[in-house]
Design an enzyme around this catalytic site. Structure first.
Site, mmCIF file in Angstrom:
data_model
loop_
_atom_site.group_PDB
_atom_site.id
_atom_site.type_symbol
_atom_site.label_atom_id
_atom_site.label_comp_id
_atom_site.label_asym_id
_atom_site.label_seq_id
_atom_site.Cartn_x
_atom_site.Cartn_y
_atom_site.Cartn_z
ATOM 1 N N ASP A 118 0.848 -1.195 0.000
ATOM 2 C CA ASP A 118 0.000 0.000 0.000
ATOM 3 C C ASP A 118 0.891 1.256 0.000
ATOM 4 O O ASP A 118 1.806 1.361 0.822
ATOM 5 C CB ASP A 118 -0.876 -0.047 1.269
ATOM 6 C CG ASP A 118 -1.953 1.019 1.294
ATOM 7 O OD1 ASP A 118 -2.408 1.424 0.207
ATOM 8 O OD2 ASP A 118 -2.349 1.428 2.404
ATOM 9 N N GLY B 161 -7.991 8.160 7.197
ATOM 10 C CA GLY B 161 -8.348 8.461 8.587
ATOM 11 C C GLY B 161 -9.764 9.016 8.683
ATOM 12 O O GLY B 161 -10.553 8.892 7.746
ATOM 13 N N ASN C 206 -8.535 0.914 6.522
ATOM 14 C CA ASN C 206 -7.508 0.694 7.527
ATOM 15 C C ASN C 206 -7.963 1.230 8.889
ATOM 16 O O ASN C 206 -8.108 0.477 9.857
ATOM 17 C CB ASN C 206 -6.189 1.369 7.089
ATOM 18 C CG ASN C 206 -5.082 1.174 8.097
ATOM 19 O OD1 ASN C 206 -5.100 0.223 8.873
ATOM 20 N ND2 ASN C 206 -4.113 2.067 8.114
ATOM 21 N N THR C 207 -8.221 2.532 8.952
ATOM 22 C CA THR C 207 -8.531 3.165 10.246
ATOM 23 C C THR C 207 -9.692 2.491 10.977
ATOM 24 O O THR C 207 -9.660 2.335 12.192
ATOM 25 C CB THR C 207 -8.837 4.663 10.022
ATOM 26 O OG1 THR C 207 -7.711 5.236 9.337
ATOM 27 C CG2 THR C 207 -9.044 5.393 11.335
#
Ligand code: 13P
Length: 287
Positions: A84, A178, A231-232
């Site tokens: 990534d 995020g 991800n977050t």
């Protein structure tokens, strides 16, 4: 065995769904994602940032761990292991480590340099039978507490990069890594449509999958997005479950500190997050 993302995304485009890329950070995380993909009969992409690769002991460790988990846990759904936001050097390390897919993030280079380096990596990944993601227009995010708004990609630059023969393209459309700030304007579907018009059938990648409202996710898929990165949200669910366990004093019960027990609630929480995302992206039963 690992596969590239090419067939996964071709099928996703043809059938109107997206495949999730879930970033991994440790063994528990990886096991949870693989077991959930298997349970839901969904293809899955494991994303590894350069920082996470370093944390886990190097890309070769990650590659060996993922391959061994697939074998030992009898995972039969398609799994891709993907770098990534790779640097130029990181891409070569992952090629050597046996990843099946890489992202070269040349978005911070002047476009000519992004094109030259991407072109070189197209040739190398083709020869190795790997898939390659490129990025145009940087994706915003939080740095030192300041949230930068995502840039919108120039559709002509997207076409120039897509024409090099990459497998998939991450085009910035106002998305941010995020949490999204309260004053976020939402995804720019105008940009997405303009990019799609220029790049045709090339699968598009949506980064910053955490916190995008469901209707926007569905609309993005209908306009050509075939891979969505998360991800977050896994980090938040992992942290919340671990915190709850510790705050209840459970880590102090029984025979004293047991890391397997301490990490178990977080691992279960990640499974739940991955289940929700696979359902939302529509990739269940598409393995
Ligand atoms: P989030 O952390 O916002 O889910 O984004 C993940 C991502 O895009 C990884 O490349």
């Amino acid at each position: 065995m690992l596969v590239t993302v090419k067939d996964m995304l071709t099928k996703a485009r043809a059938n109107g769904y997206a495949v999730g890329q879930f970033n991994i950070n440790n063994l528990e995380w990886t096991k949870s994602i693989l077991l959930t993909a298997q349970e839901m009969n969904s293809p899955v992409i494991l994303g590894v940032s350069e920082g996470a690769g370093k944390y886990m002991g190097g890309f070769k460790v990650v590659s060996a761990m993922v391959k061994a988990l697939i074998e030992e846990q009898n995972i039969t759904v398609p799994v891709a292991l993907h770098l990534d936001h790779g640097t130029y050097e990181g891409c070569y390390k992952c090629i050597e480590a046996g990843f099946s897919s890489i992202m070269f993030d040349g978005s911070h280079y002047p476009i000519d340099e992004n094109i030259a380096k991407t072109k070189e990596l197209v040739a190398v990944t083709r020869e190795k039978g790997m898939s390659l993601e490129a990025e145009v227009g940087s994706i915003g995010g939080e740095e030192d507490g300041v949230v930068g708004m995502g840039e919108c990609a120039d559709p002509n630059e997207c076409k120039a990069i897509a024409d090099l023969g990459v497998t998939m393209l991450a085009a910035g459309i106002g998305n941010i890594h995020g949490k999204y700030p309260a004053n976020w304007k939402g995804l720019s579907f105008e940009t997405l449509e303009a990019v799609k018009e220029k790049v045709g059938d090339m699968p598009l990648v949506l980064h910053g999958g955490t916190g995008i409202p469901e209707d926007m996710i569905k609309k993005a898929i209908s306009l050509g997005v075939a891979k969505i990165n998360v991800n977050t949200e896994c980090q938040l669910s992992f942290a919340a479950a671990t915190r709850k366990y510790i705050e209840a004093g459970k880590d102090l019960e029984g025979k004293g500190f047991d890391p397997r027990k301490l990490l178990a609630p977080g691992a279960e929480a990640i499974k739940e997050t991955v289940r929700e995302k696979i359902t939302l992206f529509g990739s269940a039963d598409k393995a």
